[in-house]
Design a protein around this motif. Structure first.
Motif, PDB file in Angstrom:
ATOM      1  N   UNK A 142       0.854  -1.177   0.000  1.00  0.00           N
ATOM      2  CA  UNK A 142       0.000   0.000   0.000  1.00  0.00           C
ATOM      3  C   UNK A 142       0.896   1.234   0.000  1.00  0.00           C
ATOM      4  N   UNK A 143       0.666   2.145  -0.948  1.00  0.00           N
ATOM      5  CA  UNK A 143       1.521   3.330  -1.069  1.00  0.00           C
ATOM      6  C   UNK A 143       0.948   4.502  -0.285  1.00  0.00           C
ATOM      7  N   UNK A 144       1.869   5.261   0.378  1.00  0.00           N
ATOM      8  CA  UNK A 144       1.474   6.419   1.168  1.00  0.00           C
ATOM      9  C   UNK A 144       2.147   7.670   0.608  1.00  0.00           C
ATOM     10  N   UNK A 153      -0.131   4.515  10.053  1.00  0.00           N
ATOM     11  CA  UNK A 153      -0.822   3.302   9.595  1.00  0.00           C
ATOM     12  C   UNK A 153      -0.249   2.055  10.256  1.00  0.00           C
ATOM     13  N   UNK A 154       1.071   2.050  10.487  1.00  0.00           N
ATOM     14  CA  UNK A 154       1.677   0.899  11.157  1.00  0.00           C
ATOM     15  C   UNK A 154       1.170   0.796  12.594  1.00  0.00           C
ATOM     16  N   UNK A 155       1.149   1.924  13.304  1.00  0.00           N
ATOM     17  CA  UNK A 155       0.782   1.887  14.720  1.00  0.00           C
ATOM     18  C   UNK A 155      -0.716   1.700  14.954  1.00  0.00           C
ATOM     19  N   UNK A 156      -1.554   2.076  13.959  1.00  0.00           N
ATOM     20  CA  UNK A 156      -2.991   1.833  14.158  1.00  0.00           C
ATOM     21  C   UNK A 156      -3.457   0.529  13.516  1.00  0.00           C
ATOM     22  N   UNK A 157      -2.524  -0.216  12.909  1.00  0.00           N
ATOM     23  CA  UNK A 157      -2.852  -1.536  12.393  1.00  0.00           C
ATOM     24  C   UNK A 157      -3.361  -1.564  10.959  1.00  0.00           C
TER      25      UNK A 157
END
Length: 474
Positions: A142-144, A153-157
């Motif tokens: 997924x591109x940010x 996004x990593x920390x909220x899953x």
């Protein structure tokens, strides 16, 4: 006697190979070794009653010569390591949260990976291709738009892992406190590439005895291997005129808002971010800013500074202000600092009236303190430790023969050096940057009057003018 004579020859040969001593000093060494050997010969060959004391005398010098040859050879090896800075290592890493069960990339083959291709997209794609090959399938990506969104996004899953250039760790740390303690690396894709600099061709290289040259001193904000790409928090140009023994130290604030030639396509970024793309990107940025050629660089990190200062037995540093932080308590005036204290002194900016501008002056003060120690007699007793620390923790593209020429010049002629310090200034503000699109970060807009003043000073040093400043006495 034969072993003694052989080791004398080895020692002289090793001294000649490192090519640091002027001819007159080399001749003195040879003469002394010859006298010592003649004494050995006289006590053993002609006077048998004095053979035992003569053998003890000879054994002593055999040990001295063996140890001396070892350390001189070690110095030569250190030069090879230090001057091997023609390459940089770009590392693309895969990270997960610290409490994630995955320990290897194979464990994460079914994860959703976040990344961004806008900056360094080619290296990112190479890393993804490698991962696909290792796990035997195409991973979900997924591109940010920016690092902030990806880390959130990593920390909220939303994603299970991130793929990005390791040099961005410092940038993410600005957004998420203690970021590096909250993640773990499960895969690393490293690529070694040539550093593109403007080093003169061999037939046109400057002579250190006759011409002015510039060295970019870069201090990157990490511990560990010197090859690690990261933000460059210390950005100092040393403009050196050996003929007049004049050094101009120019500090540029880490947050200076400038384009990065060859990287940002004209878009502005923080100067410190240029280090993420390699020391050559930082050199090009400063060359463009000050309209000058910077052919050489010396690169150090946190580990470098701590070890060098400690091996020197600490350094005496002048501070314009009194302040305290978790690492050091500094009084206005002269302070004796060990390695960790010198690093803390050089990094502090929040407790200083001038903020980042004053930090630049403090970094210059640490460099002056190191130079003072390096040209003092105390260096003779600390040479071994300094050689060890420098060989693994300093990287430069300056050719070894040019460094040797400068050392021989100083040993041969002696004399003091005049060091003048200057710092670029600017006005703080908030802007988006090339390396962190979509996020408004603190930047410093350049004061072009100060930039133009520095350009003038550089030209004056090159033209042979002596500028009044602090004198480093030998």
């Amino acid at each position: 006697m034969i072993l003694h004579l052989f080791l004398s020859g080895v020692f002289v040969t090793t001294l000649m190979s490192i090519d640091l001593l002027p001819i007159k000093y080399l001749a003195i060494v040879i003469l002394l070794l010859l006298v010592i050997w003649v004494i050995t010969f006289a006590t053993q060959k002609r006077h048998k009653r004095r053979a035992i004391p003569g053998k003890i005398w000879s054994l002593f010098w055999i040990i001295v010569l063996a140890i001396g040859s070892f350390y001189v050879g070690k110095m030569d090896n250190a030069f090879d390591k230090v001057t091997s800075g023609t390459e940089k290592v770009n590392s693309i890493i895969v990270v997960v949260k610290n409490d994630d069960a995955a320990e290897t990339i194979e464990d994460a083959k079914d994860y959703k990976f976040g990344t961004q291709f806008a900056v360094g997209g080619t290296d990112i794609q190479e890393a993804i291709d490698q991962i696909n090959s290792i796990v035997g399938k195409e991973i979900e990506v997924s591109e940010f738009e920016n690092m902030q969104g990806m880390a959130e996004a990593l920390f909220d899953g939303t994603v299970d892992a991130m793929i990005y250039n390791e040099g961005y760790n410092g940038l993410i740390e600005e957004l998420f406190e203690d970021y590096e303690s909250k993640i773990k690396v499960i895969h690393r894709h490293s690529k070694t590439v040539q550093i593109e600099t403007v080093t003169p061709e061999p037939e046109t290289q400057v002579s250190l005895l006759d011409e002015t040259f510039s060295v970019y001193i870069s201090g990157i904000d990490v511990y560990g291997p010197i090859t690690t790409n990261s933000r460059s928090d210390v950005n100092i140009i040393a403009t050196v005129n050996p003929s007049t023994r004049q050094v101009l130290l120019t500090t540029t604030p880490r947050d200076y808002y400038v384009p990065i030639p060859g990287v940002s396509n004209g878009q502005k970024d923080k100067l410190t971010h240029a280090g993420i793309y390699g020391v050559d990107a930082s050199m090009a940025t400063l060359s463009n800013l000050y309209e000058t050629s910077i052919p050489y660089y010396a690169r150090v990190n946190f580990t470098s500074l701590i070890e060098i200062v400690d091996h020197l037995g600490g350094v005496d540093v002048y501070s314009e202000y009194s302040f305290s932080n978790s690492g050091v308590s500094v009084q206005k005036g002269m302070n004796h600092l060990n390695g960790k204290q010198a690093l803390s002194f050089a990094r502090e900016r929040y407790k200083l009236p001038g903020g980042d501008n004053q930090r630049g002056k403090n970094q210059q003060a640490v460099i002056v303190g190191i130079i003072n120690k390096l040209i003092s007699p105390a260096i003779l007793t600390k040479a071994s430790g300094i050689i060890d620390s420098v060989s693994g923790n300093v990287q430069t593209n300056m050719p070894q023969d040019l460094i040797q020429e400068l050392i021989k010049m100083q040993l041969n002629g002696g004399g003091s050096w005049n060091i003048y310090s200057v710092a670029a200034t600017g006005t703080g503000g908030k802007s988006t940057t090339y390396s962190m699109p979509g996020f408004y970060a603190y930047v410093m807009h350049p004061n072009m009057d100060s930039v133009n003043n520095i350009i003038e000073l550089m030209n004056r040093v090159e033209d042979g003018e002596k500028i009044e400043g602090s004198v480093i006495a030998q």
